[in-house]
Structures are given as C-alpha cells and as structure tokens.
Design an enzyme around this catalytic site. Sequence first.
Site, PDB file in Angstrom:
ATOM      1  CB  SER A 192      63.538  39.895  67.086  1.00 43.90           C
ATOM      2  OG  SER A 192      63.705  38.536  67.415  1.00 43.90           O
ATOM      3  CE  LYS A 193      55.795  36.247  70.403  1.00 45.91           C
ATOM      4  NZ  LYS A 193      55.375  36.988  71.596  1.00 45.91           N
ATOM      5  CB  THR A 194      64.610  37.685  71.193  1.00 47.82           C
ATOM      6  OG1 THR A 194      64.726  38.383  69.960  1.00 47.82           O
ATOM      7  CG2 THR A 194      65.867  36.913  71.489  1.00 47.82           C
ATOM      8  CE1 TYR A 217      57.277  38.018  75.317  1.00 46.95           C
ATOM      9  CE2 TYR A 217      59.187  37.653  73.918  1.00 46.95           C
ATOM     10  CZ  TYR A 217      57.890  38.098  74.084  1.00 46.95           C
ATOM     11  OH  TYR A 217      57.215  38.636  73.024  1.00 46.95           O
TER      12      TYR A 217
END
Length: 304
Positions: free
Chosen positions: A157-159, A163
């Site tokens: 998932s690009k949560t 980042y």
Amino acid sequence: MIKESKKIWMNGKFVDWHQANVHILTHTLHYGLGVFEGIRCYKTQKGSAVFRLKEHVNRLFNSCHIMQITPEFQPDKISRAIIESIKINRLDECYIRPLVYLGYGVMGIYPKDSPVKVAIAVWPWGAYLGEEGIKNGIRLKISSFTRHHVNVSMTKSKTCGDYVNSILAKREAVFCGYDEALLLDTAGYVAEGSGQNIFIVRNGVLKTTPLTSVLEGITRNSVIAMAQREKIPVKEVNFSRDEVYIADEVFLTGTAAEITHVREVDGRIIGKGKPGPVTKKLQDLFFNIVKGRNKSYKSWLTYI
Ligand code: PMP
C-alpha cells in the site's frame, strides 16, 4: 517550490488551487492513515497521454482495500476525474497526485466514523532527480534507516505515513552529500530507494529485488516487461549491498524518478561511472514509449 496549476478536484468538484484546503483536525494529517498515487502524463505527437493509468488507479484502490478505507467513488470515476483535471488545467505534461484521506470528525486513533475524502492535484513536474541525474547518474547512500517490515506497515500500500521512513532516509542521504538513499530490508538485503525500485546489471543479467518488502512499482513492472521483450534476462532475487557495489550498472525506477542511472554508491563508482548499455537501452525505450513513439506498447497510454 511546486509549480502551481489552476484547479484541484476535491470530492467530486473542482476548486481553485488556493481554496483546496482541509480542517486542521483532518485525521490523516495527525496519524498518517491515508493513501495516495503518483502518476505521470506525457506529451505525445497525438496529444497528452497518461502512462499506465489503469494500473495506478488499481493500485490506489488496492491501497484503500489494504488500509480498509472505502472511498465513495469508484475507480472509473477517479480515472475520469484524473483526465478532467489534466484538461481543465490545460497541461501537456504533468504529475498527478490522487490522495484518499480521512477527513475531519473523529480524533481518536480508531477511525471508524471518519469521513473518507478524495482529492486529485496535477502540476508540472520535471525530472525528480534532475535531467542531469537521468543523463549522467546520481550518487546513492545506503541508509542507516531500515525499510518497513511487512508486518510493521504493509508495503503493498502507498500509505501516507509510511513516507516518514522515506523522508528520514532521503534527508540523511542529502545531508551526507548524496542524491538519494538506498534502504535495506530487516534481513539486511537491498530493498528500495526512498521512492524508487532498484535494478542492477551483472554479467548481462538484470536483477531487481523481490516484492516482499518493497512497493509494487509500476515502472519496475514496465521495465521487467520491456527487458523480457528485448530478451534481456531478468531475475527477481535478493541481493546485498556489496553486490550493488560490484554491479556493472545500477538504476532506479519510479514514476517521479522515471529511469535514473546510478553512478556511485557509498563512494564506489559503479562500472565505468557512465550509463551502461542495458540502462541506456531501457531508458531510450521507456522515453519512446511514454512519448507515444513505440506502437508495441500503446496499451500503456491513455490519451486525454
Ligand atoms: N517504491 C516506493 C517506496 C515508492 O514510493 C515508489 C513511487 N511510487 C516506487 C517504489 C516506484 O513505484 P512506481 O514505479 O509505481 O512509481
């Protein structure tokens, strides 16, 4: 600073760039549970085209599914909103940032009744690691920060909150005079850059890390498909940092970074310090594809 465009799509409506605001008690702003995408639109001879739109929207909804966030909009609607955003802002080439976030309403960690919001911003954004980086290569530093373990945060998932790990690594690398960070996984094998997958070439074989603890990069997937078609052998295997040091060629892939040649890692020059034949071939092919000059890959482009 970012190059502003005119309108941002927010929850079904276009609003002026400077009116695209949220309440300070927006849940995602505090705890990081939100998901996003990064997509590029390129200028071609037949007008502008979005690169692998379907795959990006699909990954956005996979991220939502993993993180149990349910937007009120279906993937089709988001794809159309992306295209509308490019049109209304009259951009030939741009970066596209869809964001699904938890809005104002609940302040505890348990986000059950938080409203789910969606925004799409588009703006002109040149080469992320610089034109010079693409042509002559960048310098990487192995990070002192470890990449997420799959059971700490889920890496398919690009949560948003994930980042922070990328920011810490990137900031450290830049502070030490490098261009980009290369993070290792919890077992000590090479994982990925702060926002890029990594490829190395040794003895004519292209290697990239397995998808265990890295993002399923769409550029990574494109490079593998291109290499297979070009009959370049590709292996998805774990490798150590010292194998990167002695590789003939190294490059990073990502929507923002595109295909960026790496000329040095931790003070070791890679190969001859110049883009090697495999990197050059894949870079040329990639830029021809995204700019609509290669008919074999036309299914990867959605024209505006
Ligand atoms: N890894 C991470 C952590 C990223 O943020 C990105 C950028 N989305 C990538 C890899 C590359 O993915 P893609 O090629 O889909 O942009």
